[in-house]
Structure formats: structure tokens, C-alpha cells
Design a protein around this motif. Structure first.
Motif, PDB file in Angstrom:
ATOM      1  N   PRO A   1      -0.839   4.077   0.133  1.00 52.16           N
ATOM      2  CA  PRO A   1      -0.632   2.713  -0.255  1.00 52.16           C
ATOM      3  C   PRO A   1       0.889   2.189  -0.342  1.00 52.16           C
ATOM      4  CG  PRO A   1      -1.634   4.015  -1.913  1.00 52.16           C
ATOM      5  CD  PRO A   1      -1.356   4.975  -0.622  1.00 52.16           C
ATOM      6  N   ASP A   2       1.832   3.247  -0.110  1.00 55.14           N
ATOM      7  CA  ASP A   2       3.356   2.786   0.001  1.00 55.14           C
ATOM      8  C   ASP A   2       3.592   2.214   1.284  1.00 55.14           C
ATOM      9  OD1 ASP A   2       3.684   3.554  -2.658  1.00 55.14           O
ATOM     10  OD2 ASP A   2       4.537   5.468  -2.118  1.00 55.14           O
TER      11      ASP A   2
ATOM     12  N   ARG B   1       2.002  -1.163   1.603  1.00 59.88           N
ATOM     13  CA  ARG B   1       2.847  -2.102   0.902  1.00 59.88           C
ATOM     14  C   ARG B   1       4.126  -2.555   1.808  1.00 59.88           C
ATOM     15  NH1 ARG B   1       2.396  -2.698  -4.727  1.00 59.88           N
ATOM     16  NH2 ARG B   1       4.756  -2.604  -5.036  1.00 59.88           N
TER      17      ARG B   1
ATOM     18  N   ARG C   1       8.416 -10.255   0.666  1.00 57.19           N
ATOM     19  CA  ARG C   1       8.196  -9.887  -0.403  1.00 57.19           C
ATOM     20  C   ARG C   1       7.284 -10.671  -1.441  1.00 57.19           C
ATOM     21  NH1 ARG C   1      11.034  -5.172  -1.389  1.00 57.19           N
ATOM     22  NH2 ARG C   1      12.844  -5.123  -0.089  1.00 57.19           N
TER      23      ARG C   1
ATOM     24  N   LEU D   1       3.587  -9.623  -2.326  1.00 59.35           N
ATOM     25  CA  LEU D   1       3.530  -8.446  -3.326  1.00 59.35           C
ATOM     26  C   LEU D   1       3.853  -9.129  -4.605  1.00 59.35           C
ATOM     27  CD1 LEU D   1       4.539  -5.340  -1.569  1.00 59.35           C
ATOM     28  CD2 LEU D   1       2.188  -6.272  -1.786  1.00 59.35           C
TER      29      LEU D   1
ATOM     30  N   ALA E   1       0.339  -7.779  -6.296  1.00 57.29           N
ATOM     31  CA  ALA E   1      -0.616  -6.520  -5.814  1.00 57.29           C
ATOM     32  C   ALA E   1      -0.415  -5.341  -6.551  1.00 57.29           C
ATOM     33  CB  ALA E   1      -0.117  -6.377  -4.422  1.00 57.29           C
TER      34      ALA E   1
ATOM     35  N   VAL F   1      -1.208  -1.085  -7.108  1.00 59.58           N
ATOM     36  CA  VAL F   1      -1.942  -0.092  -6.122  1.00 59.58           C
ATOM     37  C   VAL F   1      -2.443   1.155  -7.319  1.00 59.58           C
ATOM     38  CG1 VAL F   1      -1.084   2.076  -4.921  1.00 59.58           C
ATOM     39  CG2 VAL F   1       0.002  -0.024  -4.428  1.00 59.58           C
TER      40      VAL F   1
ATOM     41  N   VAL G   1      -4.897  -0.215  -2.266  1.00 58.11           N
ATOM     42  CA  VAL G   1      -3.891  -1.582  -2.704  1.00 58.11           C
ATOM     43  C   VAL G   1      -4.630  -2.812  -2.691  1.00 58.11           C
ATOM     44  CG1 VAL G   1      -1.973  -3.002  -1.648  1.00 58.11           C
ATOM     45  CG2 VAL G   1      -2.163  -0.638  -1.174  1.00 58.11           C
TER      46      VAL G   1
ATOM     47  N   ILE H   1      -4.793  -6.712  -3.293  1.00 60.58           N
ATOM     48  CA  ILE H   1      -3.663  -8.147  -3.105  1.00 60.58           C
ATOM     49  C   ILE H   1      -4.570  -9.323  -3.889  1.00 60.58           C
ATOM     50  CG2 ILE H   1      -2.516  -9.352  -1.738  1.00 60.58           C
ATOM     51  CD1 ILE H   1      -2.663  -6.950   0.135  1.00 60.58           C
TER      52      ILE H   1
END
Length: 322
Positions: free
Chosen positions: A201-202, A205, A214, A217, A222, A224, A248, A250
Motif C-alpha cells: 500500500p505505501d 500511495r 497529493r 489522496l 484514500a 489503506v 488501497v 480511493i
């Protein structure tokens, strides 16, 4: 009496056939191993939303770069025509590959030159920066959306072969239609994880912020989460639980804009995720009652049952994992 030896010509012919057969077996074995181990290069494919059979096949590297070019353009408010021009230019200049060489000091996706004021070598080798500076120059071309693609691209690139961009317009148009979200469920990739790079996920993102900014998100909120599949009713006490699948989600904001804008934004994000599936180890993407998944169904978007047509456009879900 001993039997006569075979005819020399016949023996040589048999040896040639035997050698060819051994080589054929070796090649077949190599390809089988490459496929089973995931070493064979996976492919991506985009098809026309018009049902006319037009399609374009390309590599995950090209797909990820194309997705970045498109995302940077739409984030800047550029129209689909601008994205098509940018993609056709990158197809001609670098084959949609972020190459570290070129004519004189040309570098990157668009073969931009540090000596001509396009930026530093490091900046130009960043696909997000390279796409952004291309759009900056394109936006300054008067009425570029009304110009032939070759003319608009040449106004930016100043190439020695201005007509070369034209041959890439059909493929660039297919890519732009999918990656800007105008056509639904038209881009697929085999999705086998790349040998380099990391997923999770990181990483997803970070890549979203890199390409869309940015707001993708922060404004959308968004989330996680880690989703652990429920154990099967037939599972025994000794069975091993399935590995967690990190996702993730969104939300797609419902803006008071033209009809279909929500769906278009959702498909833009969904196709972006599929285009990055190898690099980011993405296993599944779902949106609007459709799902793409790595593995046996990597070449198609399947419809998912039981989804509410209106609610299903509210979010894009990206699941990572091996």
C-alpha cells in the motif's frame, strides 16, 4: 556378412534433422521454464472502445511510463488531445522507455536536452518531471488541439524528423482514451511482479502522489487497510490461513461536473493501477462492477455480480500482494 553402412548423404541428413530436433526441444524447454518461473516478459494490451478491433501491445515498463505521462497531463488540466500528443511524442523519441542516452545529450522519455534548457540530467530522467515540462511547452503552442499531431509535437520538440510522430498517433490515441478514463475496461496487463521494485500500500500511495499529486489522496480521502479473507467453511483446523491482502481504496469524488466525469475519473485511476501492476506488485483492481486480477484473468476485465451501479462508481480498490 556385415550389413552395409548407411549412405553417407542419408547419414548426414539424419544428423542434421537430429541436431535441429535437439535445438527445438532446448528452445521449447527454455520458453517453458521462462513462462513457469515468470521470467518471460509479461505484456500489456489496450483495445479500442469502439469495438473496431484496434489494439496495441506493449511492455509493463512502457505501460507505467504511459500512465505517468497521462496522469501528469490530466492533473494539469490538459485535454485528452494533449495526452495523445505527449504519448505519440514519447513513442517516437524513446519507445516509451526512460533511456539514459540519445542524440548528443538527449535523455529520457522525450529525449530532452539539458544543454537546451529542459532541466538537469537528473530532472529529465524523472518521468513525472519530463512529462510536466513537455506539457508546459505544449500549452504555449497556440491552438495546439486544432493542429495536426505532427505539427503540435514539432512545435515542442524541434525534431529533425517531424513527420515521424504521425505513425504513432493511432496507438497513442488508444492509450490516451484508456488512461484518461474515457474508455472503460480497455487496458489489461499480465501483471507478474517485476524482479525489481517493491509493492504494498505505501508504494501504491507514493506512486499515486508522484503521478497525480497529493490531492489524489488528501481530497479523496484514500484509505489503506489490511483485508484478511474469511476462512473457508471447508477449512480444517490444521490448514494455513491465506496471506493478508493489503488494499488501497480511493473514493472517487462526485463533483458537480459534466455527466460521466465520475466514471471517467474512476477508470483513469483503475487503468493507471493496472498499468503499474508489475512495478507495484498489484494483484487486483476493481471499479464500477468490474475487476481485473493477476493470473488467469489478467487479459480481461470481468464483471462482478451483485454490485449497485451507482455505488460501484464511488471508489477504486487496489489490492497488492504476491
Amino acid at each position: 556378412m556385415p550389413e552395409p553402412s548407411p549412405n553417407p548423404k542419408r547419414r548426414r541428413r539424419l544428423l542434421r534433422f537430429g541436431a535441429a530436433f535437439v535445438v527445438l526441444l532446448a528452445v521449447a524447454g527454455y520458453l517453458a521454464v521462462q513462462y513457469l518461473t515468470g521470467s518471460a516478459a509479461p505484456r500489456c494490451r489496450v483495445v479500442s472502445g469502439k469495438g473496431d478491433g484496434a489494439s496495441y501491445e506493449f511492455t509493463p515498463e512502457q505501460a507505467a511510463n504511459a500512465a505517468t505521462i497521462s496522469a501528469v497531463g490530466t492533473t494539469r488540466g490538459m485535454p485528452e488531445r494533449a495526452v495523445t500528443i505527449a504519448l505519440a511524442t514519447a513513442l517516437q523519441e524513446s519507445g516509451l522507455r526512460n533511456i539514459e542516452h540519445g542524440d548528443r545529450d538527449s535523455l529520457g522519455l522525450f529525449q530532452q536536452r539539458p544543454s537546451q534548457g529542459w532541466g538537469t540530467s537528473r530532472q529529465i530522467m524523472d518521468p513525472t518531471y519530463a512529462a510536466g515540462v513537455f506539457y508546459e511547452h505544449l500549452a504555449k503552442v497556440p491552438d495546439y488541439t486544432q493542429l495536426p499531431l505532427t505539427v503540435a509535437a514539432q512545435q515542442v520538440q524541434r525534431s529533425g524528423y517531424p513527420e515521424a510522430y504521425a505513425k504513432h498517433e493511432p496507438d497513442a490515441g488508444l492509450l490516451a482514451a484508456a488512461l484518461t478514463g474515457r474508455t472503460a475496461a480497455t487496458l489489461t496487463c499480465q501483471g507478474r511482479p517485476a524482479q525489481t521494485g517493491t509493492g504494498g500500500p505505501d508504494a501504491v500511495r507514493a506512486a499515486l502522489v508522484r503521478d497525480f499529486g497529493r490531492d489524489v489522496l488528501q481530497a479523496a480521502g484514500a484509505e489503506v487497510g489490511t483485508r484478511r479473507p474469511s476462512p473457508s467453511s471447508t477449512a480444517t483446523a490444521t490448514s494455513t490461513a491465506a496471506p493478508a491482502a493489503d488494499a488501497v481504496t480511493i473514493p472517487v469524488p462526485r463533483k458537480a461536473a459534466a455527466a460521466g466525469s465520475v466514471s471517467r475519473r474512476g477508470w483513469e485511476l483503475a487503468h493507471w493501477a493496472v498499468a503499474n501492476s508489475s512495478a507495484l506488485h498489484i494483484a487486483r483492481v476493481s471499479f464500477a462492477g468490474h475487476e481485473w486480477s493477476r493470473g488467469g484473468f489478467a487479459n480481461e476485465w470481468r464483471t462482478t455480480g451483485g454490485s449497485d451501479g451507482k455505488a460501484s462508481t464511488a471508489e477504486v480498490r487496489i489490492v497488492t500482494g504476491e
